[in-house]
Design a protein around this motif. Structure first.
Motif, PDB file in Angstrom:
ATOM      1  N   ALA A 286       5.749  11.001 -16.685  1.00  0.00           N
ATOM      2  CA  ALA A 286       4.899   9.908 -16.780  1.00  0.00           C
ATOM      3  C   ALA A 286       5.725   8.413 -16.707  1.00  0.00           C
ATOM      4  CB  ALA A 286       3.886   9.899 -18.419  1.00  0.00           C
ATOM      5  N   GLY A 287       7.124   8.458 -17.438  1.00  0.00           N
ATOM      6  CA  GLY A 287       7.661   7.569 -17.183  1.00  0.00           C
ATOM      7  C   GLY A 287       8.140   6.995 -16.038  1.00  0.00           C
ATOM      8  N   THR A 288       8.618   8.283 -15.186  1.00  0.00           N
ATOM      9  CA  THR A 288       8.771   7.689 -13.613  1.00  0.00           C
ATOM     10  C   THR A 288       7.872   7.305 -13.266  1.00  0.00           C
ATOM     11  OG1 THR A 288       9.972   9.235 -13.406  1.00  0.00           O
ATOM     12  CG2 THR A 288       9.582   9.117 -10.992  1.00  0.00           C
ATOM     13  N   ALA A 289       6.164   7.264 -13.670  1.00  0.00           N
ATOM     14  CA  ALA A 289       4.887   6.489 -12.494  1.00  0.00           C
ATOM     15  C   ALA A 289       4.945   5.018 -13.536  1.00  0.00           C
ATOM     16  CB  ALA A 289       3.455   7.795 -13.309  1.00  0.00           C
ATOM     17  N   VAL A 290       5.458   5.559 -14.823  1.00  0.00           N
ATOM     18  CA  VAL A 290       5.366   3.652 -15.046  1.00  0.00           C
ATOM     19  C   VAL A 290       6.298   3.218 -14.483  1.00  0.00           C
ATOM     20  CG1 VAL A 290       5.594   2.676 -17.557  1.00  0.00           C
ATOM     21  CG2 VAL A 290       3.672   4.566 -17.660  1.00  0.00           C
ATOM     22  N   GLY A 291       7.590   3.416 -14.235  1.00  0.00           N
ATOM     23  CA  GLY A 291       9.177   2.616 -13.738  1.00  0.00           C
ATOM     24  C   GLY A 291       8.119   2.418 -12.415  1.00  0.00           C
TER      25      GLY A 291
ATOM     26  N   ALA B  58       5.785   1.662 -10.735  1.00  0.00           N
ATOM     27  CA  ALA B  58       4.581   0.877 -11.312  1.00  0.00           C
ATOM     28  C   ALA B  58       5.106  -0.480 -11.235  1.00  0.00           C
ATOM     29  CB  ALA B  58       3.417   1.339 -11.952  1.00  0.00           C
ATOM     30  N   ALA B  59       5.987  -0.563 -12.432  1.00  0.00           N
ATOM     31  CA  ALA B  59       6.791  -1.516 -12.394  1.00  0.00           C
ATOM     32  C   ALA B  59       7.389  -2.160 -12.194  1.00  0.00           C
ATOM     33  CB  ALA B  59       7.651  -1.264 -14.076  1.00  0.00           C
ATOM     34  N   VAL B  60       8.201  -1.444 -11.276  1.00  0.00           N
ATOM     35  CA  VAL B  60       8.894  -2.164  -9.988  1.00  0.00           C
ATOM     36  C   VAL B  60       8.012  -2.574  -8.764  1.00  0.00           C
ATOM     37  CG1 VAL B  60      10.559  -1.451  -7.904  1.00  0.00           C
ATOM     38  CG2 VAL B  60      11.237  -0.864 -10.165  1.00  0.00           C
ATOM     39  N   THR B  61       7.254  -2.080  -8.459  1.00  0.00           N
ATOM     40  CA  THR B  61       6.126  -1.926  -7.357  1.00  0.00           C
ATOM     41  C   THR B  61       5.050  -3.988  -7.920  1.00  0.00           C
ATOM     42  OG1 THR B  61       6.072   0.006  -6.434  1.00  0.00           O
ATOM     43  CG2 THR B  61       3.859  -1.735  -6.157  1.00  0.00           C
ATOM     44  N   ALA B  62       5.288  -3.503  -9.298  1.00  0.00           N
ATOM     45  CA  ALA B  62       4.029  -4.626  -9.137  1.00  0.00           C
ATOM     46  C   ALA B  62       4.968  -5.888  -8.974  1.00  0.00           C
ATOM     47  CB  ALA B  62       3.886  -4.642 -10.686  1.00  0.00           C
ATOM     48  N   VAL B  63       6.451  -5.947  -9.274  1.00  0.00           N
ATOM     49  CA  VAL B  63       7.605  -7.156  -9.513  1.00  0.00           C
ATOM     50  C   VAL B  63       7.711  -7.473  -8.486  1.00  0.00           C
ATOM     51  CG1 VAL B  63      10.291  -7.529 -10.261  1.00  0.00           C
ATOM     52  CG2 VAL B  63       8.527  -6.721 -11.654  1.00  0.00           C
TER      53      VAL B  63
ATOM     54  N   ARG C 139       1.020  -0.960   0.180  1.00  0.00           N
ATOM     55  CA  ARG C 139       0.154  -0.286   0.424  1.00  0.00           C
ATOM     56  C   ARG C 139       0.775   1.241  -0.139  1.00  0.00           C
ATOM     57  NH1 ARG C 139      -4.855  -1.964   4.244  1.00  0.00           N
ATOM     58  NH2 ARG C 139      -5.906  -3.327   3.310  1.00  0.00           N
ATOM     59  N   TRP C 140       2.302   1.146   0.625  1.00  0.00           N
ATOM     60  CA  TRP C 140       2.642   2.272   0.521  1.00  0.00           C
ATOM     61  C   TRP C 140       3.584   2.968  -0.231  1.00  0.00           C
ATOM     62  CZ3 TRP C 140       2.465   6.576   3.758  1.00  0.00           C
ATOM     63  CH2 TRP C 140       2.672   5.888   5.490  1.00  0.00           C
ATOM     64  N   ALA C 141       3.758   1.798  -1.425  1.00  0.00           N
ATOM     65  CA  ALA C 141       5.128   1.868  -2.433  1.00  0.00           C
ATOM     66  C   ALA C 141       3.690   2.555  -3.700  1.00  0.00           C
ATOM     67  CB  ALA C 141       5.410   0.090  -2.999  1.00  0.00           C
ATOM     68  N   ALA C 142       2.028   1.052  -3.547  1.00  0.00           N
ATOM     69  CA  ALA C 142       1.210   2.342  -4.253  1.00  0.00           C
ATOM     70  C   ALA C 142       1.047   4.015  -4.390  1.00  0.00           C
ATOM     71  CB  ALA C 142      -0.053   1.419  -4.677  1.00  0.00           C
ATOM     72  N   PHE C 143       0.919   4.312  -2.943  1.00  0.00           N
ATOM     73  CA  PHE C 143       0.805   5.501  -2.591  1.00  0.00           C
ATOM     74  C   PHE C 143       2.158   6.310  -2.577  1.00  0.00           C
ATOM     75  CE2 PHE C 143       2.069   8.880   0.601  1.00  0.00           C
ATOM     76  CZ  PHE C 143       0.650   9.581   0.362  1.00  0.00           C
ATOM     77  N   SER C 144       3.096   5.658  -3.071  1.00  0.00           N
ATOM     78  CA  SER C 144       4.901   6.203  -3.636  1.00  0.00           C
ATOM     79  C   SER C 144       3.827   6.568  -4.790  1.00  0.00           C
ATOM     80  CB  SER C 144       5.856   5.738  -2.519  1.00  0.00           C
ATOM     81  OG  SER C 144       6.128   5.577  -1.233  1.00  0.00           O
TER      82      SER C 144
END
Length: 109
Positions: free
Chosen positions: A46-51, A53-58, A22-27
């Motif tokens: 946008a590139g930072t947000a996608v990056g 989100a990818a790191v958080t998902a992994v 949850r904290w990672a998603a908030f970040s």
């Protein structure tokens, strides 16, 4: 009769992992907002947000996988039918295993 509820330890570990995610998603939401606030380009944000989100998902995937695999690994290392064999405990404080020794070559001070 065994209960189907998870043990308190398993539940506590799950809560910690959920809180971390949850904290990672908030970040992942907060960082792009702050970047936009300070004038970063929309494409860079946008590139930072996608990056993020990818790191958080992994990380989420790896955390959940490790939670599932850890009990199986412990069961393989210590089967319930194997008797416990003791007698291989270390004794002493390590003074004969390369610990720090004071001798005349070292300065006293």
């Amino acid at each position: 009769m065994p209960s189907s509820r998870p043990t308190p330890e398993a539940h506590a570990g799950d809560d910690r992992t959920t809180d971390l995610i949850r904290w990672a998603a908030f970040s992942c939401v907060l960082v792009p907002v702050v970047l936009l606030w300070y004038g970063t380009s929309l494409a860079g944000t946008a590139g930072t947000a996608v990056g993020l989100a990818a790191v958080t998902a992994v990380c989420r995937l790896l955390l959940r996988r490790s939670e599932r695999c850890a009990p199986r690994l412990l069961d393989e290392e210590h089967p319930p039918h194997a008797p416990h064999r003791g007698g291989r405990h270390r004794t002493g404080t390590g003074s004969h295993r390369g610990g720090r020794h004071n001798d005349r070559r070292s300065p006293v001070g």
